[in-house]
Design an enzyme around this catalytic site. Sequence first.
Site, PDB file in Angstrom:
ATOM      1  N   ASP A  40       0.831  -1.198   0.000  1.00  8.68           N
ATOM      2  CA  ASP A  40       0.000   0.000   0.000  1.00  8.68           C
ATOM      3  C   ASP A  40       0.870   1.254   0.000  1.00  8.68           C
ATOM      4  OD1 ASP A  40      -2.100  -1.646   0.042  1.00  8.68           O
ATOM      5  OD2 ASP A  40      -2.921  -0.994   1.971  1.00  8.68           O
ATOM      6  N   GLU A  42       3.855   1.659  -1.272  1.00  4.08           N
ATOM      7  CA  GLU A  42       4.424   1.891  -2.601  1.00  4.08           C
ATOM      8  C   GLU A  42       3.359   2.457  -3.544  1.00  4.08           C
ATOM      9  OE1 GLU A  42       7.792  -1.503  -3.270  1.00  4.08           O
ATOM     10  OE2 GLU A  42       5.788  -2.176  -2.747  1.00  4.08           O
ATOM     11  N   ASP A  44       0.736   4.216  -2.605  1.00  5.70           N
ATOM     12  CA  ASP A  44       0.496   5.607  -2.223  1.00  5.70           C
ATOM     13  C   ASP A  44       1.582   6.520  -2.788  1.00  5.70           C
ATOM     14  OD1 ASP A  44      -1.742   4.803  -0.936  1.00  5.70           O
ATOM     15  OD2 ASP A  44      -0.890   4.826   1.076  1.00  5.70           O
ATOM     16  N   SER A  89       2.857  -4.231  17.695  1.00  8.42           N
ATOM     17  CA  SER A  89       3.437  -5.522  17.338  1.00  8.42           C
ATOM     18  C   SER A  89       4.173  -6.066  18.557  1.00  8.42           C
ATOM     19  CB  SER A  89       4.360  -5.378  16.142  1.00  8.42           C
ATOM     20  OG  SER A  89       5.311  -4.401  16.430  1.00  8.42           O
ATOM     21  N   GLU A 123      -0.295 -17.875  25.094  1.00  8.87           N
ATOM     22  CA  GLU A 123      -1.326 -18.047  24.059  1.00  8.87           C
ATOM     23  C   GLU A 123      -0.668 -18.438  22.743  1.00  8.87           C
ATOM     24  OE1 GLU A 123      -3.071 -14.206  23.446  1.00  8.87           O
ATOM     25  OE2 GLU A 123      -3.609 -13.945  25.548  1.00  8.87           O
ATOM     26  N   LYS A 125       0.311 -18.143  19.026  1.00 10.86           N
ATOM     27  CA  LYS A 125       0.351 -16.985  18.132  1.00 10.86           C
ATOM     28  C   LYS A 125      -0.304 -17.416  16.819  1.00 10.86           C
ATOM     29  CE  LYS A 125       3.498 -13.342  16.663  1.00 10.86           C
ATOM     30  NZ  LYS A 125       3.209 -13.259  15.240  1.00 10.86           N
ATOM     31  N   ASP A 127      -1.578 -17.442  13.137  1.00  8.11           N
ATOM     32  CA  ASP A 127      -1.019 -16.893  11.903  1.00  8.11           C
ATOM     33  C   ASP A 127      -2.147 -16.447  10.977  1.00  8.11           C
ATOM     34  OD1 ASP A 127       0.829 -16.104  10.101  1.00  8.11           O
ATOM     35  OD2 ASP A 127       1.445 -18.114   9.485  1.00  8.11           O
ATOM     36  N   ARG A 146      -5.493  -3.841  10.879  1.00  4.87           N
ATOM     37  CA  ARG A 146      -4.437  -3.219  11.648  1.00  4.87           C
ATOM     38  C   ARG A 146      -3.818  -2.047  10.870  1.00  4.87           C
ATOM     39  NH1 ARG A 146       1.187  -4.061  12.141  1.00  4.87           N
ATOM     40  NH2 ARG A 146       1.914  -3.686  14.254  1.00  4.87           N
ATOM     41  N   TYR A 237      -8.047 -11.990  21.534  1.00  5.98           N
ATOM     42  CA  TYR A 237      -6.949 -12.128  22.492  1.00  5.98           C
ATOM     43  C   TYR A 237      -6.458 -10.813  23.092  1.00  5.98           C
ATOM     44  CZ  TYR A 237      -4.294 -11.212  18.202  1.00  5.98           C
ATOM     45  OH  TYR A 237      -3.835 -10.668  17.037  1.00  5.98           O
ATOM     46  N   LYS A 325       8.676 -17.431  18.451  1.00  4.41           N
ATOM     47  CA  LYS A 325       8.226 -18.123  17.240  1.00  4.41           C
ATOM     48  C   LYS A 325       8.825 -19.518  17.179  1.00  4.41           C
ATOM     49  CE  LYS A 325       7.136 -14.320  14.247  1.00  4.41           C
ATOM     50  NZ  LYS A 325       7.469 -13.744  12.960  1.00  4.41           N
ATOM     51  N   CYS A 419       4.380 -37.646 -22.988  1.00  3.55           N
ATOM     52  CA  CYS A 419       3.504 -37.890 -21.844  1.00  3.55           C
ATOM     53  C   CYS A 419       3.808 -39.257 -21.233  1.00  3.55           C
ATOM     54  CB  CYS A 419       2.051 -37.806 -22.300  1.00  3.55           C
ATOM     55  SG  CYS A 419       0.890 -38.321 -21.032  1.00  3.55           S
ATOM     56  N   CYS A 422       0.456 -41.609 -21.897  1.00  4.99           N
ATOM     57  CA  CYS A 422       0.004 -42.070 -23.214  1.00  4.99           C
ATOM     58  C   CYS A 422       1.087 -42.000 -24.289  1.00  4.99           C
ATOM     59  CB  CYS A 422      -1.214 -41.263 -23.668  1.00  4.99           C
ATOM     60  SG  CYS A 422      -0.804 -39.589 -24.159  1.00  4.99           S
ATOM     61  N   CYS A 443       0.653 -32.505 -22.335  1.00  6.91           N
ATOM     62  CA  CYS A 443       0.477 -33.657 -23.213  1.00  6.91           C
ATOM     63  C   CYS A 443      -0.473 -33.245 -24.334  1.00  6.91           C
ATOM     64  CB  CYS A 443      -0.114 -34.805 -22.413  1.00  6.91           C
ATOM     65  SG  CYS A 443      -0.849 -36.100 -23.421  1.00  6.91           S
ATOM     66  N   CYS A 449      -5.350 -39.788 -24.170  1.00  4.22           N
ATOM     67  CA  CYS A 449      -4.545 -39.884 -22.950  1.00  4.22           C
ATOM     68  C   CYS A 449      -5.443 -40.285 -21.777  1.00  4.22           C
ATOM     69  CB  CYS A 449      -3.857 -38.557 -22.676  1.00  4.22           C
ATOM     70  SG  CYS A 449      -2.900 -38.574 -21.156  1.00  4.22           S
TER      71      CYS A 449
END
Length: 701
Positions: A40, A42, A44, A89, A123, A125, A127, A146, A237, A325, A419, A422, A443, A449
């Site tokens: 976003d 780039e 903008d 973060s 907790e 994390k 993804d 976010r 969370y 992580k 192939c 066949c 093929c 086939c």
Amino acid sequence: MEDLTSLSLEEAEKLHKALSKEIEQHNAAYYQKDDPEISDAEYDALMIRLKKLEEAHPDLITQESPTQKVGAAPSRGFGKVQHKMPMLSLDNAFSSDDLREFERRVRRFLGLKPDEDVSFFAEPKIDGLSASLRYENGRFVQGATRGDGREGEDITDNLKTIADIPDELSSESELVPDVFEVRGEVYMPISDFQTLNETQAEKGAKVFANPRNAAAGSLRQLDVKITASRNLRFFAYAWGDASEIPGLTQSEVLARFRDWGFSVNSLSNVCSNMEEAIDAYRKIEELRASLDYDIDGVVFKVNRLDWQERLGFVSRSPRWAIAHKFPAEQATTILREIEIQVGRTGALTPVARLEPVTVGGVVVSNATLHNEDEIQRKDIREGDTVVIQRAGDVIPQIVEVVLDKRPEESKPYEFPTSCPVCGSHAVREKNPTSGKDDAVRRCTGGLVCSAQAVERLKHFVSRNAFDIDGLGAKQIELFYNKDLVKTPVDIFRLEEKDKNSLTRIRNFEGFGEKAVTNLFNAINDRRQIELDRFVYALGIRHVGQGNARLLAKNYLSIDALLETFGPDNPDIGKAYVELLEIDGIGAAVADAVKEFFSEQHNRDLLKDLTSEVDVMAFEAPDDDSPVSGKTVVFTGSLELMTRSEAKAKAENLGAKVSGSVSAKTDYVVAGAKAGSKLAKAESLGVQVLSEQEWLDLISGG
Ligand code: IVH
């Protein structure tokens, strides 16, 4: 800052054109393909540059400039939301020692006595993508992404489609705060991700790399119906702006979230000290492979909220939380063999057969090799020792070859040019526009086939095609191998064939009298089918459900398609152009359609098939509607409906929505700031309606 005022008019024009074109392309990638190629920020930056250029050279501003068009504004379709409390973060720990160090920092900061323990809430994390949900007086009023942490996008309507997100907080136990922002993660279960990718692949639509991308692509859709059709979930969370916090610890607040009707991850738990927290990390890691959602680590939060408050934040992350992580899941094994699979369209896909090895708790014996060029680029050979990786992606990948362990007699892998099933030639076609070789070798055997034949049959009976109960991939393979079903028409002659056969289906393993009767009934139920389903079932290259529908809508019957592209049509050139003119049909699709319906063996097959199956002529969705059969153009910025909503509604009512105004246009619906299209409509004498007038018209008022 670059000086755009000193450009000559000619240079400025050139730059304007180039920038506009680039932005348009990114708009298309973002809006139509849901596959942005740049961030976003780039995007903008490009937009700002174009605006500056137009400020320096106002003559360059036209109605067509991306700066003037709705939907091309920097907001890119969604409104912006300022987060009252920033979405932060997390700092990372890379080892148990890092976690212990984190605990020491917390203790030092709070000045705790040695005998005072710190409880942590551990907790998983998740993804996925974080979202913030604002509740006022217990009602969900706004949901946002976010974004950059301070400003996100307003995706309220999309979030409303998620079942885990209550519209209203249920308040049996306690009164609900006046204002409360619940934060958490939107994700797609792995099983849903797999099914979605299967249907996407069948449709020839974009396949997502992992559940996270699929969740992102499904959530940030301007057309909410698409979001609603995907199974997205949400774990709560954290929280943001709040008039009151319902608890004294992290665990208490999450328990309240559960009362309110949210899903809270059940693996989360309170640990009385850091050693217990480290144990919790190991337990969650062990469970990881068995979960139906991706997690990429464990988050530890100081459980007491008064301590969280005192600890506060450093720059963009809280001092009271840390993420650990999981290490990337890799393993080393031997690549036994490269096997070539042949798909429905004849694509030769290489698959690595591996010495089975456990990666992150899952036994892996296959890995994807993508295509011929990928094998060559990494110089992957049979017998090599390879490092494989199981990321969020479900199919493991080969990261690299361990060259030290390469056997002496090893030879570069030669991709077959015929192939494996066949024996027909397998070729890489040239892409007509780029002139480059297609990445995929195919093929050329077509119907001779058997691999293609079996895959096509599977497609023919798949859920969005004939969808015959009791006739799935397994049964198709069985019947094919027993010579009972070789072509689609054989399905409808199965009962008769079975009667005259010495080995009756009812004696096959897994069948019985009842199952066979049911199967034949299910087949007979499908002797009548809608045209769009039928066209989709044919498995024409590039023709997924969407294109099948377009063809059905524009040609109305299977006979019309056969006639239009048949050898007796002297005007096949014109027919091809008309096909290309259909909104949404591109050159690759048009070529494939024309080829399919003109090939004699397909025509024979269709003749046979239609002797068994009644293909119903396509019916316009709503013939009585006042706009059925009319061509309408929407222009300007619509305020009473979104553009995709307007388009879908119009099409449901049988109207054709076009992007440009011509003498054939019946109505131009003009929103605010309508420009050249409105002018053109006026000059052509096309009827112009306001949004409200259009709504009145379609509601029959
Ligand atoms: S707490 C201030 N808890 O991880 C608290 N985040 O690296 C910030 N995430 O943007 C978030 N699971 O998208 C928290 N149980 C969890 C999480 C979690 C996933 C994500 C979230 C956040 C990112 C931070």
